[in-house]
Scaffold this motif. Structure first.
Motif, PDB file in Angstrom:
ATOM      1  N   SER A  12      48.845  46.444  29.824  1.00 27.14           N
ATOM      2  CA  SER A  12      48.542  45.143  30.421  1.00 27.14           C
ATOM      3  C   SER A  12      47.257  45.199  31.235  1.00 27.14           C
ATOM      4  CB  SER A  12      49.689  44.684  31.334  1.00 27.14           C
ATOM      5  OG  SER A  12      50.927  44.737  30.658  1.00 27.14           O
ATOM      6  N   THR A  13      46.744  44.000  31.536  1.00 31.35           N
ATOM      7  CA  THR A  13      45.571  43.837  32.394  1.00 31.35           C
ATOM      8  C   THR A  13      45.946  42.921  33.546  1.00 31.35           C
ATOM      9  OG1 THR A  13      44.104  44.022  30.477  1.00 31.35           O
ATOM     10  CG2 THR A  13      43.162  43.089  32.487  1.00 31.35           C
ATOM     11  N   VAL A  14      45.515  43.275  34.761  1.00 29.45           N
ATOM     12  CA  VAL A  14      45.736  42.414  35.912  1.00 29.45           C
ATOM     13  C   VAL A  14      44.754  41.257  35.808  1.00 29.45           C
ATOM     14  CG1 VAL A  14      45.747  42.254  38.423  1.00 29.45           C
ATOM     15  CG2 VAL A  14      46.460  44.383  37.303  1.00 29.45           C
ATOM     16  N   SER A  15      45.260  40.072  35.467  1.00 31.81           N
ATOM     17  CA  SER A  15      44.364  38.931  35.245  1.00 31.81           C
ATOM     18  C   SER A  15      44.014  38.211  36.540  1.00 31.81           C
ATOM     19  CB  SER A  15      44.976  37.956  34.244  1.00 31.81           C
ATOM     20  OG  SER A  15      46.244  37.510  34.695  1.00 31.81           O
ATOM     21  N   SER A  16      44.911  38.241  37.546  1.00 29.73           N
ATOM     22  CA  SER A  16      44.588  37.673  38.860  1.00 29.73           C
ATOM     23  C   SER A  16      45.503  38.270  39.915  1.00 29.73           C
ATOM     24  CB  SER A  16      44.723  36.142  38.844  1.00 29.73           C
ATOM     25  OG  SER A  16      46.069  35.758  38.763  1.00 29.73           O
ATOM     26  N   CYS A  17      44.995  38.282  41.141  1.00 29.90           N
ATOM     27  CA  CYS A  17      45.766  38.825  42.266  1.00 29.90           C
ATOM     28  C   CYS A  17      45.329  38.075  43.524  1.00 29.90           C
ATOM     29  CB  CYS A  17      45.516  40.321  42.391  1.00 29.90           C
ATOM     30  SG  CYS A  17      46.459  41.117  43.706  1.00 29.90           S
ATOM     31  N   SER A  18      46.047  37.014  43.856  1.00 30.34           N
ATOM     32  CA  SER A  18      45.669  36.215  45.021  1.00 30.34           C
ATOM     33  C   SER A  18      46.895  35.491  45.551  1.00 30.34           C
ATOM     34  CB  SER A  18      44.579  35.197  44.653  1.00 30.34           C
ATOM     35  OG  SER A  18      45.032  34.312  43.656  1.00 30.34           O
ATOM     36  N   GLY A  19      46.866  35.215  46.850  1.00 30.81           N
ATOM     37  CA  GLY A  19      47.974  34.476  47.471  1.00 30.81           C
ATOM     38  C   GLY A  19      49.295  35.198  47.386  1.00 30.81           C
ATOM     39  N   GLY A  20      49.248  36.527  47.312  1.00 39.87           N
ATOM     40  CA  GLY A  20      50.480  37.298  47.245  1.00 39.87           C
ATOM     41  C   GLY A  20      51.150  37.270  45.893  1.00 39.87           C
ATOM     42  N   VAL A  21      50.455  36.765  44.859  1.00 43.03           N
ATOM     43  CA  VAL A  21      51.000  36.691  43.509  1.00 43.03           C
ATOM     44  C   VAL A  21      50.090  37.447  42.551  1.00 43.03           C
ATOM     45  CG1 VAL A  21      51.599  35.164  41.587  1.00 43.03           C
ATOM     46  CG2 VAL A  21      52.108  34.470  43.936  1.00 43.03           C
TER      47      VAL A  21
END
Length: 240
Positions: free
Chosen positions: A15-24
């Motif tokens: 997998s790829t981390v597509s987004s990481c913001s707002g605790g999600v």
């Protein structure tokens, strides 16, 4: 953008981390799924960083640093996308059936190339296994065996034909070197006998319209000069 292994249903998904913001955190797998998790709920067991050997792919999976089924499947998948259907696991060759002809993969130049190299020196190929088997007859002075295994439609029958084709080419080459010997037609007889036998014991399966319903034990006898002197093929029904 980081590459990770995401564990879902006891499987590791590339997998790829597509987004990481707002605790999600949102993960996109290579197989089209999207998973969303709260950042504080993620554990080391749930997400693991992907080693660079898995990111770039390897020709020999014995060198993979990520040791689990997901890494093996991902490596095979990456190579398959690049039209590389063969991959080593040490001295074992894993083959993924392309279900289509791959031009130039089994022609005469390929036979000559792999006959000049040891196993592992150049890219993985079934001819490399056949060549290692052929050379080991004289290196070890013992009978040699190649075991071909797989599910229905995996390509076992075709792989057997390819090994026979390589050994036949090596046999004919040895006869050309000792040109006083006239070529027997043992090689041609062995290669041509396989389709005849298949006509009597095939059936349609989910993966294969022409699936062999029996196993084959192919035995070849070589002379000291390196040519095939004879052989036999023993069939046995898989149901027995």
């Amino acid at each position: 953008g980081d590459r990770v292994w995401l564990r879902e249903d006891e499987q590791f998904l590339p997998s790829t981390v597509s987004s990481c913001s707002g605790g999600v955190v949102i993960f996109a797998t290579d197989y089209g799924q999207v998973y969303t998790y709260k950042q504080n709920a993620l554990t080391r067991q749930k997400v693991q960083p992907m080693h660079h050997s898995s990111i770039r792919g390897v020709e020999d999976m014995a060198t993979l640093e990520d040791l689990h089924e997901g890494a093996i499947m991902h490596n095979l998948f990456q190579r398959y996308q690049q039209r590389q259907i063969y991959t080593y696991i040490g001295s074992i060759l894993a083959a993924v059936n392309p279900y289509q002809p791959l031009p130039g993969l089994y022609d005469r130049p390929a036979v000559e190339l792999y006959s000049r190299h040891h196993l592992g020196e150049i890219s993985p190929h079934i001819f490399a296994v056949a060549n290692d088997c052929y050379r080991s007859l004289w290196k070890r002075l013992q009978n040699q065996c190649v075991l071909i295994s797989g599910e229905s439609g995996a390509g076992k029958t075709e792989s057997t034909k390819l090994i026979l084709r390589f050994l036949s080419a090596m046999s004919q080459h040895s006869l050309e070197v000792s040109c006083r010997d006239k070529s027997s037609h043992v090689e041609e007889a062995l290669l041509e006998s396989s389709p005849i036998m298949e006509a009597f014991g095939n059936a349609k399966t989910v993966y294969n319209n022409n699936s062999s319903r029996f196993g084959k034990f192919v035995q070849l006898h070589f002379s000291q000069k390196g040519n095939i002197q004879g052989g036999r093929i023993v069939d046995y029904l898989l149901e027995k």
